[in-house]
Design an enzyme around this catalytic site. Structure first.
Site, PDB file in Angstrom:
ATOM      1  N   ASP A  87      -4.739   0.106  -3.657  1.00  0.00           N
ATOM      2  CA  ASP A  87      -3.973  -0.137  -4.776  1.00  0.00           C
ATOM      3  C   ASP A  87      -2.754   0.778  -4.649  1.00  0.00           C
ATOM      4  O   ASP A  87      -1.627   0.400  -5.295  1.00  0.00           O
ATOM      5  CB  ASP A  87      -4.689   0.770  -5.998  1.00  0.00           C
ATOM      6  CG  ASP A  87      -5.709  -0.138  -6.680  1.00  0.00           C
ATOM      7  OD1 ASP A  87      -6.192  -1.243  -6.068  1.00  0.00           O
ATOM      8  OD2 ASP A  87      -6.090  -0.086  -7.741  1.00  0.00           O
ATOM      9  N   CYS A 128     -13.141   2.219  -2.159  1.00  0.00           N
ATOM     10  CA  CYS A 128     -11.881   2.611  -2.823  1.00  0.00           C
ATOM     11  C   CYS A 128     -11.881   1.620  -4.208  1.00  0.00           C
ATOM     12  O   CYS A 128     -12.440   0.527  -4.326  1.00  0.00           O
ATOM     13  CB  CYS A 128     -10.536   2.031  -2.133  1.00  0.00           C
ATOM     14  SG  CYS A 128     -10.293   3.280  -0.647  1.00  0.00           S
ATOM     15  N   ASP A 129     -11.242   2.200  -5.137  1.00  0.00           N
ATOM     16  CA  ASP A 129     -10.681   1.567  -6.558  1.00  0.00           C
ATOM     17  C   ASP A 129     -11.694   0.785  -7.240  1.00  0.00           C
ATOM     18  O   ASP A 129     -12.846   0.805  -7.490  1.00  0.00           O
ATOM     19  CB  ASP A 129      -9.381   1.097  -6.195  1.00  0.00           C
ATOM     20  CG  ASP A 129      -8.404   2.157  -6.201  1.00  0.00           C
ATOM     21  OD1 ASP A 129      -8.173   2.888  -6.878  1.00  0.00           O
ATOM     22  OD2 ASP A 129      -7.894   2.330  -4.934  1.00  0.00           O
ATOM     23  N   CYS A 201      -8.167   8.632  -0.965  1.00  0.00           N
ATOM     24  CA  CYS A 201      -6.842   9.912  -1.083  1.00  0.00           C
ATOM     25  C   CYS A 201      -7.609  10.665  -1.941  1.00  0.00           C
ATOM     26  O   CYS A 201      -8.634  10.932  -2.645  1.00  0.00           O
ATOM     27  CB  CYS A 201      -5.930   8.904  -1.917  1.00  0.00           C
ATOM     28  SG  CYS A 201      -5.019   7.592  -1.292  1.00  0.00           S
ATOM     29  N   GLU A 449      -1.964  -1.092 -12.462  1.00  0.00           N
ATOM     30  CA  GLU A 449      -1.695   0.330 -12.457  1.00  0.00           C
ATOM     31  C   GLU A 449      -0.018   0.693 -12.365  1.00  0.00           C
ATOM     32  O   GLU A 449       0.506  -0.181 -11.800  1.00  0.00           O
ATOM     33  CB  GLU A 449      -2.307   1.007 -11.268  1.00  0.00           C
ATOM     34  CG  GLU A 449      -3.774   1.083 -11.423  1.00  0.00           C
ATOM     35  CD  GLU A 449      -4.546   1.614 -10.233  1.00  0.00           C
ATOM     36  OE1 GLU A 449      -5.817   1.853 -10.468  1.00  0.00           O
ATOM     37  OE2 GLU A 449      -3.907   2.101  -9.390  1.00  0.00           O
ATOM     38  N   SER A 475      -3.125   4.703 -12.499  1.00  0.00           N
ATOM     39  CA  SER A 475      -3.741   5.202 -11.302  1.00  0.00           C
ATOM     40  C   SER A 475      -4.638   6.458 -11.600  1.00  0.00           C
ATOM     41  O   SER A 475      -3.959   7.126 -12.592  1.00  0.00           O
ATOM     42  CB  SER A 475      -2.953   5.775  -9.858  1.00  0.00           C
ATOM     43  OG  SER A 475      -3.715   6.279  -9.261  1.00  0.00           O
TER      44      SER A 475
END
Length: 561
Positions: A87, A128-129, A201, A449, A475
């Protein structure tokens, strides 16, 4: 929970047993399967490895660890893959249209391969995401024994003696550079150091929030959510997960035995106490949809009001995932919550009550007790009002007290790019409510986002004097008075489509209110003049826009009509 093994016929037997399966066995032998493997449970190791995503580049070692664990426990592993999108890299350009739609694609791909090859169990390697919720949706839909391995968070970056993270030290640095607070050369140095290696992250952004929720609902081994990507501990967790899935198959313990309505409530409670990403509202409702559980926006607000905010994680706070891991991880968080969470089974062989007995809160500043909470309520609040009749979502733990009540004049944009352009030109003034619309699930499509925009606002020093509302989303790295998921969205004729420049907008988080100061008569008059500026779409995004539901129901895909 163990069932009578004598009554269990393995799914993979459909491809292995009987004279008529000679061609099937022949094709399996062609892949290197040994005749002795036919007696073993077939385990799909679903990897989302890709060179494109920092959180996924380290998965090759974890794949090997999982395979070794499956072998050691007497199973036969088969590696299969699904795609992913970062993202952060997709942010701020048309690539972000593609992120949320991949959630459904990932679930569909796993479903089709697992059914097509009659797999007995799954290890879902993710990070992730949208990839983690997509995999959980597949597990819920298939309901075959499954376990999730999240690949782990990234370690903090360093610049001199200062710890760095992606959002604060790159996205927000853009705004600081634009405001003249730092020079571009320093931005270049920060971007080289802020993300030092593999992992999701560093803060409580969407990837890490979903990892924490996955462990909290019982689908990952203890410690999995917070163990950093580069540590040997993560490999050991992956190995044990490979072993454990074989036991889940033998005992016929399935995702729906674990992911109950009360387990989802545990996930929501952990989300609230950590101040997690607003995206989890979409994802948990989508997972609940696959489970046939009626999770609603009101459930999030109900749990938030009774769940204290105990961990001050970035972006709103100072702590990072490595701090949470050293403090005891999710078992310690669950221990701190005490009776606020349900004692339920997990994939660990132990219930949460048993896990919490041996958990220890090693740092009482990273994980506080309810008596010393950062806030009495959880991280997310659900708002309603004439601008959001079906609801909207805000990360209240990342909003300063001074702007939890905010009234300002609307500045309206029909795309994220238009809003960003105005901001970078210095056209957004203090006291403004930036309105970004036609970015919802259908209108975007894909509900982009807006971290680039919200971070630039913060970096330019406007984080406590400008609000932003949208039918898109944010986000997990967003902070400030930013309200997303406004439903109905503009593309569906929601009230946000009727807002004009200069309208007075009221944001009142304590009262859960999002209001435009217009009468019903004024809104009705504007609605009579409104026409939907439909975008010309093709390919998968056209099909997605045609089938996606409102953000207030999780933006799931359903046939129209």
């Amino acid at each position: 929970m163990k069932k009578d093994d004598a009554k269990i016929v393995r799914r993979s037997d459909a491809t292995k047993i009987g004279l008529e399966r000679a061609p099937h066995r022949c094709l399996m032998y062609a892949t290197g399967v040994d005749p002795s493997d036919l007696k073993k449970p077939y385990i799909g190791v679903v990897s989302s490895f890709t060179d494109l995503i920092p959180g996924h580049v380290g998965m090759r070692d974890l794949e090997r660890s999982i395979e070794n664990g499956v072998y050691a426990a007497g199973g036969k592993p088969f590696l299969l893959t699904v795609p992913g999108i970062c993202d952060g890299i997709a942010m701020g350009h048309p690539g972000m249209y593609c992120s949320l739609p991949t959630r459904g694609l990932i679930a569909d791909m796993i479903e089709m391969v697992a059914l097509g090859h009659a797999l007995d169990g799954l290890v879902l390697l993710t990070n992730c995401d949208k990839i983690t919720p997509g995999m959980l949706m597949a597990a819920a839909r298939l309901n075959i024994p499954s376990i999730v391995v999240t690949a782990g968070p990234m370690l903090a970056g360093h610049y001199g003696n200062r710890r760095l993270s992606l959002v604060r030290d790159t996205f927000e640095a853009i705004g600081r550079a634009q405001a003249g607070q730092i020079v571009e050369d320093e931005v270049s140095k920060l971007e080289l150091e802020a993300c030092p290696g593999p992992g999701s992250c560093q803060g409580m952004y969407t990837a890490n929030t979903m990892a924490c929720i996955t462990e909290a609902i019982g689908m990952s081994l203890s410690g999995c959510a917070t163990a950093p990507a580069v540590l040997a501990a993560k490999k050991r967790i992956a190995y044990r997960s490979g072993q454990r899935v074989v036991s889940l198959v033998k005992d016929d313990i399935r995702p729906r035995d674990i992911m109950t309505a009360r387990a989802l409530e545990n996930g929501v409670a952990v989300d609230m106490t950590l101040g997690g990403s607003t995206n989890t509202v979409l994802h948990l409702m989508a997972i609940a949809h696959e489970l046939g559980i009626g999770l609603k926006l009101s459930d999030f607000d109900r749990i938030s009001r009774s769940t204290p905010h105990l961990a001050d994680m970035r972006p709103g706070g100072e702590h990072m995932m490595e701090d949470l891991d050293l403090a005891g991880g999710i078992p310690a968080v669950m221990k701190a919550l005490g009776d606020r969470v349900h004692d339920l089974p997990t994939v660990n062989r132990r219930s949460w009550k048993q896990i919490c007995r041996s958990a220890r809160i090693a740092d009482p500043e990273v994980i506080r007790t309810p008596e010393r909470s950062y806030h009495d309520e959880g991280g997310i609040a659900i708002l309603q009002g004439n601008l959001a009749p079906e609801g909207a979502v805000v990360k209240q733990s990342a909003v300063a007290e001074s702007v939890r009540k905010f009234t300002g004049k609307a500045r309206v944009f029909d795309s994220e790019e238009a809003g960003m352009k105005a901001l970078m030109k210095g056209e957004i003034r203090k006291g403004t409510v930036v309105v970004i619309r036609y970015e919802g699930p259908r209108g975007g499509p894909g509900m982009r986002e807006m971290l680039s925009l919200t971070s630039a606002i913060v970096g330019m020093g406007l984080g406590e004097s400008v609000a932003l509302i949208t039918d898109g989303r944010f986000s997990g790295g967003t902070k400030g008075p930013c309200v997303g998921h406004i439903s109905p969205e503009a593309a569906a004729g929601g009230p946000i489509a009727l807002v004009e420049d200069g309208d007075q907008i009221v944001l009142d988080i304590p009262s859960r209110l999002l209001q435009v100061k217009l009468t019903k008569k004024e809104l009705a008059a504007r609605r009579n003049k409104w026409k939907y500026p439909a975008k010309k779409l093709s390919g998968y995004l056209a099909r997605y826009a045609d089938q996606v539901t409102s953000a207030s129901t999780g933006a799931v895909l359903l046939p129209r009509g």
